[in-house]
Motif scaffolding. Sequence first.
Motif, mmCIF file in Angstrom:
data_model
loop_
_atom_site.group_PDB
_atom_site.id
_atom_site.type_symbol
_atom_site.label_atom_id
_atom_site.label_comp_id
_atom_site.label_asym_id
_atom_site.label_seq_id
_atom_site.Cartn_x
_atom_site.Cartn_y
_atom_site.Cartn_z
ATOM 1 N N SER A 109 0.852 -1.182 0.000
ATOM 2 C CA SER A 109 0.000 0.000 0.000
ATOM 3 C C SER A 109 0.889 1.234 0.000
ATOM 4 C CB SER A 109 -0.944 0.018 1.207
ATOM 5 O OG SER A 109 -0.242 0.328 2.401
ATOM 6 N N GLY A 110 0.305 2.350 -0.418
ATOM 7 C CA GLY A 110 1.098 3.566 -0.448
ATOM 8 C C GLY A 110 0.239 4.792 -0.661
ATOM 9 N N THR A 111 0.831 5.913 -0.340
ATOM 10 C CA THR A 111 0.217 7.212 -0.527
ATOM 11 C C THR A 111 1.221 8.141 -1.193
ATOM 12 O OG1 THR A 111 -1.341 7.034 1.311
ATOM 13 C CG2 THR A 111 -0.640 9.237 0.720
ATOM 14 N N SER A 112 0.760 8.948 -2.143
ATOM 15 C CA SER A 112 1.582 9.948 -2.817
ATOM 16 C C SER A 112 2.825 9.280 -3.418
ATOM 17 C CB SER A 112 1.931 11.061 -1.828
ATOM 18 O OG SER A 112 2.402 12.202 -2.493
ATOM 19 N N GLY A 113 4.028 9.773 -3.086
ATOM 20 C CA GLY A 113 5.230 9.138 -3.626
ATOM 21 C C GLY A 113 5.346 7.694 -3.195
ATOM 22 N N GLY A 114 4.854 7.372 -1.996
ATOM 23 C CA GLY A 114 4.842 5.984 -1.552
ATOM 24 C C GLY A 114 3.933 5.119 -2.398
ATOM 25 N N ALA A 145 -6.069 7.966 -1.225
ATOM 26 C CA ALA A 145 -6.434 9.306 -1.701
ATOM 27 C C ALA A 145 -7.613 9.782 -0.863
ATOM 28 C CB ALA A 145 -6.799 9.281 -3.185
ATOM 29 N N VAL A 146 -8.028 11.039 -1.084
ATOM 30 C CA VAL A 146 -9.222 11.536 -0.399
ATOM 31 C C VAL A 146 -10.148 12.166 -1.424
ATOM 32 C CG1 VAL A 146 -8.206 13.809 0.117
ATOM 33 C CG2 VAL A 146 -10.080 12.935 1.533
ATOM 34 N N GLN A 181 -5.241 8.596 4.473
ATOM 35 C CA GLN A 181 -4.429 7.528 5.051
ATOM 36 C C GLN A 181 -3.020 7.630 4.478
ATOM 37 O OE1 GLN A 181 -7.580 4.703 3.665
ATOM 38 N NE2 GLN A 181 -6.946 3.551 5.453
ATOM 39 N N ASN A 182 -2.061 7.679 5.346
ATOM 40 C CA ASN A 182 -0.684 7.849 4.891
ATOM 41 C C ASN A 182 0.236 6.823 5.544
ATOM 42 O OD1 ASN A 182 1.568 8.960 3.647
ATOM 43 N ND2 ASN A 182 1.881 10.510 5.208
#
Length: 353
Positions: free
Chosen positions: A49-54, A172-173, A222-223
């Motif tokens: 799982s990841g957020t943005s660059g992650g 994302a949101v 969620q980050n």
Amino acid sequence: MAKPASLKPTRRVAIACQGGGAQTAFTAGALKILVAGEREGGYRITGLSGTSGGAICAALAWCGLVAETAREKGRQRAIAMLDAFWHDNSALLPPELIWNGWTVLTAELQDSGLMPTFGTSPYLPPVDAATELLKSVAPRRQFFDLRDLLDTHLPLAEAAQPVAEPRLLVGAVEVLSGQFKAFDSSLAEISLDAILASTTLPTMAKATRIGDAVYWDGLFSQNPPLREFLQGVELGDKPDEIWIVRINPQLRNSEPTTSEAIQDRRNELAGNLSLNQELDFVRKVNAWLASGKLAASDKKPIALAEITMSEGYAEHLDYASKLNRAPTFIAGLMADGEEQAAAFLRGRRAGRK
């Protein structure tokens, strides 16, 4: 024939990648080692799982793994894809190096209070026109156009969905409802738009539209996503362990007193907020199970572990460095990620003997 008692079962592992702009080159380095280590490490990566660059790093690793039938070829491809993306995402040409230096310097001056910050909107016609002009006249469009860069390095057409394992979650949101969204490969929701939604900073780009919904960066939600690995999932499909690749440090050794340091720490705390809440809930459930206060056939203890930047490296990074795409900076982050992940795996092996 029964397995020898000395052989430990293969552990199911989910890897969650926190967002942090260019600093997530660290995550790419860590993922390279964690993916390769699966071969002899006594674990299998069953979720990312990841957020943005992650989210970009997680998607690259996931796509490499699922695009190949043979797991070893998938591991090799995932590693190559992470390397290739971050090479091309770096400032390679003289005009790109100049632009990168100007961008980082401007952010540093603004954070330190030496330069005023001017509010604007990517929806303003002059700003929108300037953005498109920059993409069209740049010697290398991919440096300014993330969609084009992802389209080159993330061959999602080769990762036929739905894919339940390894599963990919992208945070994302949804702007209008304020609802958190984890785009899910098991629901065939992973697309370039989903990845872009997770990376859309509202001050720099228009919201990403998917259907009737509009999305901003997952740093507002969620980050990175964790709970979806555990909720509504059969017991045997849940991970035994969740490894978090953390970009924003949890601890600092001294009180921030300068404008720049205060801004940096505010950003770190905001980026850690949702992650710490989800980790605390998992720890509480683990404690309830261990004490007998909770007896549920659909729950099991989940081991948690974190991979973070080396202390000497992290203490020199500021918020502006999340915009820094200088090749030497990117290479240094990736190298630190590789070293920290290798040390993590050595410690894990020692602990399991």
